[in-house]
Write a protein that holds these residues in place. Structure first.
Motif: not given
Length: 92
Positions: A57-60, A75-83, A87-90
């Motif tokens: 989970d990562a949130r802006l 809040e913004g929820w960037p898409d990424f594959v859990p690992a 590396e993600t962006s929103w």
């Protein structure tokens, strides 16, 4: 002209009020984070982080500086594959 100046002031206010990335939990390291301004189309927030376990989970969290009666956090929820390393962006 006045609308353009107002828009510039709003964008600068947003950039100045964006909180820095906070590491949550033990063992999470923020390798890189930042904001890229593509004025006036978008603002891109990016994050690179790693951990000893999968990051799931990562949130802006951000606030826009404006006159109102209550402090509003969005809040913004960037898409990424859990690992273990992400590396993600929103885009706003």
């Amino acid at each position: 002209m006045k609308k353009r100046i107002l828009l510039i002031v709003i964008v600068l206010s947003i950039l100045l009020t964006v909180p820095s990335v906070v590491s949550a939990g033990s063992g999470v390291s923020v390798l890189d984070e930042g904001v890229e301004l593509a004025f006036p189309d978008r603002i891109i927030f990016y994050l690179e982080a790693q951990s000893t376990v999968d990051i799931v989970d990562a949130r802006l969290h951000y606030q826009v500086s404006r006159l109102n009666y209550a402090k509003v956090t969005s809040e913004g929820w960037p898409d990424f594959v859990p690992a273990e390393r992400i590396e993600t962006s929103w885009v706003w």
